[in-house]
Design a protein around this motif. Structure first.
Motif, PDB file in Angstrom:
ATOM      1  N   ILE A 118      44.401  41.480  35.164  1.00  0.00           N
ATOM      2  CA  ILE A 118      43.070  42.385  35.788  1.00  0.00           C
ATOM      3  C   ILE A 118      42.565  41.857  36.816  1.00  0.00           C
ATOM      4  O   ILE A 118      42.123  42.150  37.997  1.00  0.00           O
ATOM      5  CB  ILE A 118      42.413  43.091  34.586  1.00  0.00           C
ATOM      6  CG1 ILE A 118      43.111  43.926  33.712  1.00  0.00           C
ATOM      7  CG2 ILE A 118      41.153  43.607  35.170  1.00  0.00           C
ATOM      8  CD1 ILE A 118      42.453  44.540  32.465  1.00  0.00           C
ATOM      9  N   VAL A 119      42.270  40.431  36.405  1.00  0.00           N
ATOM     10  CA  VAL A 119      41.450  39.577  37.531  1.00  0.00           C
ATOM     11  C   VAL A 119      42.116  39.492  38.766  1.00  0.00           C
ATOM     12  O   VAL A 119      41.757  39.778  39.805  1.00  0.00           O
ATOM     13  CB  VAL A 119      40.977  38.323  36.963  1.00  0.00           C
ATOM     14  CG1 VAL A 119      40.482  37.242  37.968  1.00  0.00           C
ATOM     15  CG2 VAL A 119      40.029  38.541  35.784  1.00  0.00           C
ATOM     16  N   PHE A 161      44.625  41.465  39.816  1.00  0.00           N
ATOM     17  CA  PHE A 161      44.513  42.945  40.762  1.00  0.00           C
ATOM     18  C   PHE A 161      43.431  43.024  41.287  1.00  0.00           C
ATOM     19  O   PHE A 161      43.276  43.850  42.270  1.00  0.00           O
ATOM     20  CB  PHE A 161      44.879  43.708  39.413  1.00  0.00           C
ATOM     21  CG  PHE A 161      45.094  45.413  39.919  1.00  0.00           C
ATOM     22  CD1 PHE A 161      46.063  45.858  40.834  1.00  0.00           C
ATOM     23  CD2 PHE A 161      44.170  46.397  39.735  1.00  0.00           C
ATOM     24  CE1 PHE A 161      46.270  46.884  41.408  1.00  0.00           C
ATOM     25  CE2 PHE A 161      44.282  47.415  40.488  1.00  0.00           C
ATOM     26  CZ  PHE A 161      45.438  47.879  40.936  1.00  0.00           C
ATOM     27  N   ILE A 162      42.092  42.828  40.678  1.00  0.00           N
ATOM     28  CA  ILE A 162      40.941  43.029  41.473  1.00  0.00           C
ATOM     29  C   ILE A 162      40.855  42.147  42.762  1.00  0.00           C
ATOM     30  O   ILE A 162      40.277  42.794  43.555  1.00  0.00           O
ATOM     31  CB  ILE A 162      39.637  42.952  40.388  1.00  0.00           C
ATOM     32  CG1 ILE A 162      39.864  43.945  39.600  1.00  0.00           C
ATOM     33  CG2 ILE A 162      38.530  42.813  41.243  1.00  0.00           C
ATOM     34  CD1 ILE A 162      38.696  43.601  38.080  1.00  0.00           C
ATOM     35  N   ALA A 163      41.380  41.004  42.606  1.00  0.00           N
ATOM     36  CA  ALA A 163      41.172  40.008  43.686  1.00  0.00           C
ATOM     37  C   ALA A 163      42.146  40.616  44.798  1.00  0.00           C
ATOM     38  O   ALA A 163      41.874  40.595  46.018  1.00  0.00           O
ATOM     39  CB  ALA A 163      41.833  38.636  43.537  1.00  0.00           C
ATOM     40  N   ILE A 199      42.992  43.672  45.256  1.00  0.00           N
ATOM     41  CA  ILE A 199      42.289  44.946  45.985  1.00  0.00           C
ATOM     42  C   ILE A 199      41.129  44.652  46.928  1.00  0.00           C
ATOM     43  O   ILE A 199      40.991  45.288  47.941  1.00  0.00           O
ATOM     44  CB  ILE A 199      41.612  45.983  44.890  1.00  0.00           C
ATOM     45  CG1 ILE A 199      43.000  46.395  44.124  1.00  0.00           C
ATOM     46  CG2 ILE A 199      41.003  47.096  45.283  1.00  0.00           C
ATOM     47  CD1 ILE A 199      44.022  47.256  44.792  1.00  0.00           C
ATOM     48  N   TYR A 200      40.316  43.619  46.433  1.00  0.00           N
ATOM     49  CA  TYR A 200      39.247  43.087  47.376  1.00  0.00           C
ATOM     50  C   TYR A 200      39.806  42.690  48.674  1.00  0.00           C
ATOM     51  O   TYR A 200      39.299  42.836  49.781  1.00  0.00           O
ATOM     52  CB  TYR A 200      38.454  42.187  46.288  1.00  0.00           C
ATOM     53  CG  TYR A 200      37.368  41.546  47.264  1.00  0.00           C
ATOM     54  CD1 TYR A 200      36.235  42.281  47.269  1.00  0.00           C
ATOM     55  CD2 TYR A 200      37.521  40.156  47.791  1.00  0.00           C
ATOM     56  CE1 TYR A 200      35.127  41.561  48.470  1.00  0.00           C
ATOM     57  CE2 TYR A 200      36.592  39.871  48.559  1.00  0.00           C
ATOM     58  CZ  TYR A 200      35.318  40.193  48.695  1.00  0.00           C
ATOM     59  OH  TYR A 200      34.343  39.774  49.464  1.00  0.00           O
ATOM     60  N   LYS A 253      40.910  45.287  50.908  1.00  0.00           N
ATOM     61  CA  LYS A 253      39.760  45.980  51.649  1.00  0.00           C
ATOM     62  C   LYS A 253      39.117  45.036  52.611  1.00  0.00           C
ATOM     63  O   LYS A 253      38.451  45.923  53.605  1.00  0.00           O
ATOM     64  CB  LYS A 253      38.788  46.484  50.440  1.00  0.00           C
ATOM     65  CG  LYS A 253      39.614  47.695  49.687  1.00  0.00           C
ATOM     66  CD  LYS A 253      38.280  48.170  48.688  1.00  0.00           C
ATOM     67  CE  LYS A 253      38.942  49.606  47.986  1.00  0.00           C
ATOM     68  NZ  LYS A 253      37.940  50.104  47.117  1.00  0.00           N
TER      69      LYS A 253
END
Length: 58
Positions: free
Chosen positions: A16-17, A19-21, A23-24, A27
């Motif tokens: 999850i970490v 994946f968030i990195a 996506i960030y 963007k």
């Protein structure tokens, strides 16, 4: 058995970490290609292929 639950939850948390990195960074424009469009016009002739002519029976 408790070690399996611990490792499973830890691996899901790490996924999850990451994946968030990812996506960030998408963007923020990390993966935007600013070089290729400016060079593409120089090599445009090499990318275009002529379509073969159709042979017709007369």
């Amino acid at each position: 058995m408790s070690v399996i639950y611990l490792l499973l939850s830890l691996s899901i948390l790490v996924a999850i970490v990451f994946f968030i990195a990812f996506i960030y960074s998408v963007k923020q424009g990390q993966y935007d290609d600013s070089y290729t469009p400016s060079v593409r016009m120089l090599f445009d002739d090499e990318l275009v292929k002529e379509k073969p002519k159709k042979l017709t029976k007369d």
